[in-house]
Design a protein around this motif. Sequence first.
Motif, PDB file in Angstrom:
ATOM      1  N   LEU A 131       0.826  -1.198   0.000  1.00 29.40           N
ATOM      2  CA  LEU A 131       0.000   0.000   0.000  1.00 29.40           C
ATOM      3  C   LEU A 131       0.863   1.252   0.000  1.00 29.40           C
ATOM      4  O   LEU A 131       0.627   2.186  -0.759  1.00 29.40           O
ATOM      5  N   SER A 132       1.896   1.248   0.824  1.00 24.96           N
ATOM      6  CA  SER A 132       2.789   2.402   0.909  1.00 24.96           C
ATOM      7  C   SER A 132       3.446   2.685  -0.442  1.00 24.96           C
ATOM      8  O   SER A 132       3.492   3.830  -0.896  1.00 24.96           O
ATOM      9  N   MET A 133       3.912   1.636  -1.100  1.00 23.40           N
ATOM     10  CA  MET A 133       4.553   1.798  -2.415  1.00 23.40           C
ATOM     11  C   MET A 133       3.521   2.262  -3.447  1.00 23.40           C
ATOM     12  O   MET A 133       3.806   3.150  -4.262  1.00 23.40           O
ATOM     13  N   ALA A 134       2.314   1.705  -3.401  1.00 24.43           N
ATOM     14  CA  ALA A 134       1.275   2.095  -4.354  1.00 24.43           C
ATOM     15  C   ALA A 134       0.906   3.565  -4.173  1.00 24.43           C
ATOM     16  O   ALA A 134       0.712   4.288  -5.160  1.00 24.43           O
ATOM     17  N   SER A 136      -0.233   5.184 -13.837  1.00 27.43           N
ATOM     18  CA  SER A 136      -1.503   4.489 -14.051  1.00 27.43           C
ATOM     19  C   SER A 136      -1.574   3.259 -13.142  1.00 27.43           C
ATOM     20  O   SER A 136      -0.554   2.766 -12.656  1.00 27.43           O
ATOM     21  N   LEU A 137      -2.775   2.785 -12.926  1.00 32.69           N
ATOM     22  CA  LEU A 137      -2.959   1.582 -12.109  1.00 32.69           C
ATOM     23  C   LEU A 137      -2.192   0.403 -12.693  1.00 32.69           C
ATOM     24  O   LEU A 137      -1.603  -0.391 -11.969  1.00 32.69           O
ATOM     25  N   ARG A 138      -2.207   0.295 -13.994  1.00 29.82           N
ATOM     26  CA  ARG A 138      -1.502  -0.799 -14.667  1.00 29.82           C
ATOM     27  C   ARG A 138       0.007  -0.722 -14.405  1.00 29.82           C
ATOM     28  O   ARG A 138       0.645  -1.722 -14.098  1.00 29.82           O
ATOM     29  N   ASP A 139       0.564   0.492 -14.491  1.00 29.76           N
ATOM     30  CA  ASP A 139       2.003   0.653 -14.241  1.00 29.76           C
ATOM     31  C   ASP A 139       2.341   0.418 -12.768  1.00 29.76           C
ATOM     32  O   ASP A 139       3.385  -0.156 -12.449  1.00 29.76           O
ATOM     33  N   ILE A 140       1.461   0.862 -11.882  1.00 26.69           N
ATOM     34  CA  ILE A 140       1.681   0.627 -10.455  1.00 26.69           C
ATOM     35  C   ILE A 140       1.689  -0.875 -10.188  1.00 26.69           C
ATOM     36  O   ILE A 140       2.573  -1.398  -9.499  1.00 26.69           O
ATOM     37  N   ALA A 141       0.717  -1.599 -10.749  1.00 29.52           N
ATOM     38  CA  ALA A 141       0.622  -3.047 -10.545  1.00 29.52           C
ATOM     39  C   ALA A 141       1.885  -3.761 -11.034  1.00 29.52           C
ATOM     40  O   ALA A 141       2.350  -4.710 -10.404  1.00 29.52           O
ATOM     41  N   PRO A 145      -4.289  -4.846 -11.794  1.00 33.50           N
ATOM     42  CA  PRO A 145      -4.665  -3.437 -11.645  1.00 33.50           C
ATOM     43  C   PRO A 145      -5.946  -3.273 -10.821  1.00 33.50           C
ATOM     44  O   PRO A 145      -6.083  -2.316 -10.072  1.00 33.50           O
ATOM     45  N   ALA A 146      -6.881  -4.228 -10.938  1.00 32.46           N
ATOM     46  CA  ALA A 146      -8.121  -4.165 -10.154  1.00 32.46           C
ATOM     47  C   ALA A 146      -7.818  -4.286  -8.662  1.00 32.46           C
ATOM     48  O   ALA A 146      -8.431  -3.596  -7.837  1.00 32.46           O
ATOM     49  N   THR A 147      -6.862  -5.135  -8.291  1.00 31.39           N
ATOM     50  CA  THR A 147      -6.480  -5.276  -6.889  1.00 31.39           C
ATOM     51  C   THR A 147      -5.856  -3.988  -6.384  1.00 31.39           C
ATOM     52  O   THR A 147      -6.145  -3.535  -5.273  1.00 31.39           O
ATOM     53  N   VAL A 148      -5.017  -3.377  -7.187  1.00 30.13           N
ATOM     54  CA  VAL A 148      -4.388  -2.107  -6.809  1.00 30.13           C
ATOM     55  C   VAL A 148      -5.459  -1.032  -6.643  1.00 30.13           C
ATOM     56  O   VAL A 148      -5.451  -0.275  -5.661  1.00 30.13           O
ATOM     57  N   MET A 149      -6.398  -0.963  -7.584  1.00 29.96           N
ATOM     58  CA  MET A 149      -7.470   0.027  -7.501  1.00 29.96           C
ATOM     59  C   MET A 149      -8.289  -0.174  -6.226  1.00 29.96           C
ATOM     60  O   MET A 149      -8.572   0.780  -5.506  1.00 29.96           O
TER      61      MET A 149
END
Length: 129
Positions: A74-77, A86-91, A108-112
């Motif tokens: 979470l901290s990194m995200a 973008s969510l995709r790049d974060i994932a 990406p859905a989990t990150v979102m």
Amino acid sequence: MLAEELKASDVGLEFLTGELKGSHDPSGIVFTVPAAMSGMEHEYIRDRTLEGRESARKRGKTIGGVGVTDESMLSMALHLREQEMSLRDIAKRLVITTGTKKGRHPSPATVMRMLREHDEHTTAMETTG
């Protein structure tokens, strides 16, 4: 016989909702009614399933598999989101550290979902305190 009489009298059958929505020839009623009942049953099961899931959530039960996120993820995200990634790049930059998916990237859905839950929790804390 009834279906033929209805057809001769120019009476039709119309479904307002469901899979069979629209007008139908009454001579096919023998097949139409069971199909309509099946569609209604499908909707009933779907509604009851959604109600059950909502009820479980309200009771604090989790639905689905074991969570793959943790505080460090979470901290990194959050850090990567501040950089407007973008969510995709974060994932792609995050790695699951435990469980059967260890070493893989979250979706990406989990990150979102993780970020949304964090934002909702933060907003709730700010409103109450």
